[in-house]
Scaffold this active site. Structure first.
Site, PDB file in Angstrom:
ATOM      1  N   HIS A 221       0.880  -1.120   0.046  1.00  0.00           N
ATOM      2  CA  HIS A 221      -0.085  -0.003  -0.132  1.00  0.00           C
ATOM      3  C   HIS A 221       0.895   1.279   0.034  1.00  0.00           C
ATOM      4  O   HIS A 221       1.020   2.111   0.875  1.00  0.00           O
ATOM      5  CB  HIS A 221      -0.942   0.021   1.045  1.00  0.00           C
ATOM      6  CG  HIS A 221      -2.275   0.893   1.218  1.00  0.00           C
ATOM      7  ND1 HIS A 221      -3.428   0.576   1.209  1.00  0.00           N
ATOM      8  CD2 HIS A 221      -2.181   2.184   0.738  1.00  0.00           C
ATOM      9  CE1 HIS A 221      -4.419   1.094   0.911  1.00  0.00           C
ATOM     10  NE2 HIS A 221      -3.705   2.554   0.837  1.00  0.00           N
TER      11      HIS A 221
ATOM     12  N   GLU B 283      -4.250  -0.468  -5.266  1.00  0.00           N
ATOM     13  CA  GLU B 283      -4.559   0.800  -6.273  1.00  0.00           C
ATOM     14  C   GLU B 283      -3.226   1.051  -7.136  1.00  0.00           C
ATOM     15  O   GLU B 283      -2.578   2.120  -6.754  1.00  0.00           O
ATOM     16  CB  GLU B 283      -4.799   2.301  -5.214  1.00  0.00           C
ATOM     17  CG  GLU B 283      -6.110   1.777  -4.567  1.00  0.00           C
ATOM     18  CD  GLU B 283      -6.776   2.998  -4.104  1.00  0.00           C
ATOM     19  OE1 GLU B 283      -6.175   4.246  -4.139  1.00  0.00           O
ATOM     20  OE2 GLU B 283      -7.891   2.893  -3.170  1.00  0.00           O
TER      21      GLU B 283
ATOM     22  N   ASN C  40     -11.661  -1.104  -4.641  1.00  0.00           N
ATOM     23  CA  ASN C  40     -11.957   0.186  -3.905  1.00  0.00           C
ATOM     24  C   ASN C  40     -12.734   1.166  -4.735  1.00  0.00           C
ATOM     25  O   ASN C  40     -12.339   1.585  -5.799  1.00  0.00           O
ATOM     26  CB  ASN C  40     -10.594   1.012  -3.635  1.00  0.00           C
ATOM     27  CG  ASN C  40      -9.795  -0.262  -3.097  1.00  0.00           C
ATOM     28  OD1 ASN C  40     -10.142  -1.064  -2.513  1.00  0.00           O
ATOM     29  ND2 ASN C  40      -8.365   0.364  -2.768  1.00  0.00           N
TER      30      ASN C  40
ATOM     31  N   TYR D 290     -14.975   4.935  -4.719  1.00  0.00           N
ATOM     32  CA  TYR D 290     -15.014   6.265  -4.019  1.00  0.00           C
ATOM     33  C   TYR D 290     -16.144   7.179  -4.981  1.00  0.00           C
ATOM     34  O   TYR D 290     -17.071   7.989  -4.369  1.00  0.00           O
ATOM     35  CB  TYR D 290     -13.948   6.869  -3.760  1.00  0.00           C
ATOM     36  CG  TYR D 290     -13.047   6.347  -2.688  1.00  0.00           C
ATOM     37  CD1 TYR D 290     -13.499   6.465  -1.253  1.00  0.00           C
ATOM     38  CD2 TYR D 290     -12.136   5.250  -2.881  1.00  0.00           C
ATOM     39  CE1 TYR D 290     -12.898   5.948  -0.366  1.00  0.00           C
ATOM     40  CE2 TYR D 290     -11.416   4.828  -2.084  1.00  0.00           C
ATOM     41  CZ  TYR D 290     -12.038   5.148  -0.636  1.00  0.00           C
ATOM     42  OH  TYR D 290     -11.160   4.298   0.281  1.00  0.00           O
TER      43      TYR D 290
ATOM     44  N   GLU E 172     -12.434  -1.155  -0.148  1.00  0.00           N
ATOM     45  CA  GLU E 172     -12.619   0.179   0.342  1.00  0.00           C
ATOM     46  C   GLU E 172     -13.760   0.894  -0.158  1.00  0.00           C
ATOM     47  O   GLU E 172     -14.028   0.948  -1.306  1.00  0.00           O
ATOM     48  CB  GLU E 172     -11.270   1.139  -0.061  1.00  0.00           C
ATOM     49  CG  GLU E 172      -9.920   0.878   0.580  1.00  0.00           C
ATOM     50  CD  GLU E 172      -8.737   1.732   0.081  1.00  0.00           C
ATOM     51  OE1 GLU E 172      -9.195   2.800  -0.221  1.00  0.00           O
ATOM     52  OE2 GLU E 172      -7.851   1.139   0.160  1.00  0.00           O
TER      53      GLU E 172
END
Ligand code: IFM
Length: 476
Positions: A129, A174, A300, A302, A375
């Site tokens: 990460h 990511e 993930n 958002y 996430e």
């Protein structure tokens, strides 16, 4: 006061075994940057560069999870979450990025995972990460092929050291950010601005993922990457906007999905990246490694990107407090425009239908693999009032996104779990400590943890295995 509800009132029940998790990452929470033989990472170096991080903040202390993990795990257990996704700091395990293991560093993760298992919380370990050992960056970093080979060695060491207690592995987190924010826009460590290098970095991150997957594989493990995927819309039906959406979907989503799940790069993205030499960097056998079978795909999510390709269109994407626009290779003429939705404290539009769209699309277009939202969450400007933190905006955000997950599952999407980002407030990269994503508030001066309303809300959903009537926020 406890509000009792019967099972019959459980409006949206999730399938049995659905994973209700919380997530963090090493540099964002651990602190203890110089303890037990930890080496220096690119984020230690980058955060010390004047102007790189808002307020000159660093992860030196972060939220001291290294020393307070027992308290943190106890709180997770009390809340009722069933899994904790954390990341392993490569410089703790292998301080120079190569060479022998640093046992005291690995011991931290033994203590952490033992503590989780004793609490009945499943450990999900991410190998990368973003905290690359600085010596590897000094040798050229991810744009160099050797970095992928070093990553595979590190994965073997971690498997040897922790494989008796960890079964769930995320290889890379990511890679889009690591490659393009790290090496193209320079908003993230190591802060380089070299588009061709960023494209090589993307390939080597994916190669590292494939090699690490093979190094980690044992009976009973499940392994996969976590990609930050976006819903993407063209701002209009204009040809330039439709092409802009194709480019951004290509760079943000398909570059990674096609590589990992089909073992090839999309033709149109290869063409967009020709000026940056993607094809030249691929060696025989690389795509077979990259496309090695995976057991899980971490998503993930958002927000949605709405994009235009029309010249002079006003728009931007905010990736750091300093960037007005962060162009990345293959999409230089694209601007990001508002879709008109309410935004979080990051300025990111709230669009739960985008999450449903993304997981449904992945399930339909790629070979069947269990999906996890690894996430999802939101920063808001939280305030402590009378010893508590009420965060109805975050509760509403989580509620909407979990409802979107439920709708996707009901339509047949193999979505098996959801990890809220983040368990607690932490170091938000270029924004330092200015953005709070946590379910748990952290007083950065005293390190006191205060569960927000959202922490109780999420824990109760986990304990019930579902959501109550629309918009219901139960008191404790
Ligand atoms: O904090 C980050 C995390 O490290 C990676 N995904 C996005 C989060 C919010 O920006």
């Amino acid at each position: 006061m406890t509000t009792q509800r019967s099972q019959a009132e459980l409006e949206l029940a999730f399938p049995a075994g659905f994973v209700w998790g919380v997530a963090t990452a090493s540099y964002q929470v651990e602190g203890a940057f110089a303890e037990d033989g930890r080496g220096i990472s690119i984020w230690d170096t980058f955060s010390r560069k004047p102007g790189a991080v808002l307020g000159g903040d660093t992860g030196d202390v972060a939220v001291d999870h290294y020393h307070r993990f027992r308290e943190d795990v106890a709180l997770m257990a009390e809340l009722g979450v069933t899994a904790y996704r954390f990341s392993i700091a490569w410089p703790r395990v292998q301080p120079a990025g190569s060479g022998p293991v640093n046992e005291p560093g690995l011991d931290f993760y033994r203590r952490l995972t033992d503590c989780l298992l004793e609490a009945g919380i499943e450990p999900w370990a991410t190998l990368y990460h973003w905290d690359l050992p600085q010596p590897l960056e000094d040798a050229g970093g991810w744009p160099e092929r050797d970095c992928a080979l070093r990553f595979a060695d590190y994965a073997s060491l971690v498997q040897e050291g922790l494989g008796d207690r960890v079964r769930r592995w995320i290889t890379i987190n990511e890679p889009w950010c690591a490659a393009f924010l790290g090496y193209a826009s320079g908003d993230h460590a190591p802060g380089r601005r070299d588009s061709a290098a960023s494209v090589r970095a993307a390939h080597h991150l994916l190669l590292g993922h494939g090699m690490a997957t093979e190094a980690l594989r044992r009976p009973g493990t499940s392994i996969g990457p976590a990609f930050n995927l976006y819903a993407v819309s063209a701002a209009s039906d204009a040809e330039e906007d439709i092409d802009a959406a194709r480019r951004i979907d290509g760079m943000q989503n398909r570059l990674f999905l096609d590589a990992a799940l089909r073992g090839r790069y999309p033709e149109d993205v290869l063409a967009d990246l020709t000026p940056y030499g993607l094809e030249e960097v691929i060696r025989d056998g690389d795509m077979a490694f990259i496309g090695t079978p995976i057991d899980v795909l971490g998503i993930n999510y958002y927000s949605r990107h709405t994009v235009t390709g029309r010249e002079g269109a006003a728009g931007h994407v905010v990736t750091s407090p300093f960037a007005e626009a962060s162009p990345w290779p293959g999409s230089e003429h694209v601007s990001f425009v508002t879709g008109g939705r309410p935004v979080t404290g990051m300025g990111w539009e709230i669009d739960e239908l985008g999450l449903q769209e993304v997981v449904t699309r992945v399930a339909a277009e790629y070979p069947s693999v269990p999906l996890y939202v690894t996430e999802n969450g939101a920063a808001f400007d939280d305030k402590v009032i009378a010893n508590g933190v009420d965060d109805p905006d975050r509760v509403a955000y989580l509620d909407k996104h979990l409802r979107a997950c439920h709708a996707a599952i009901s339509s047949g999407v193999p979505l098996k779990g959801y990890f809220a980002w983040s368990f607690m407030d932490n170091f938000e990269w270029g924004w330092g400590y200015a953005k709070r994503f946590g379910l748990v508030y952290v007083d950065f001066l005293t390190q006191r943890r205060i569960p927000k309303t959202s922490a109780r809300w999420f824990g109760n959903a986990a304990k019930r295995g579902g959501l109550l009537g629309h918009g219901t926020i139960t008191a404790q």
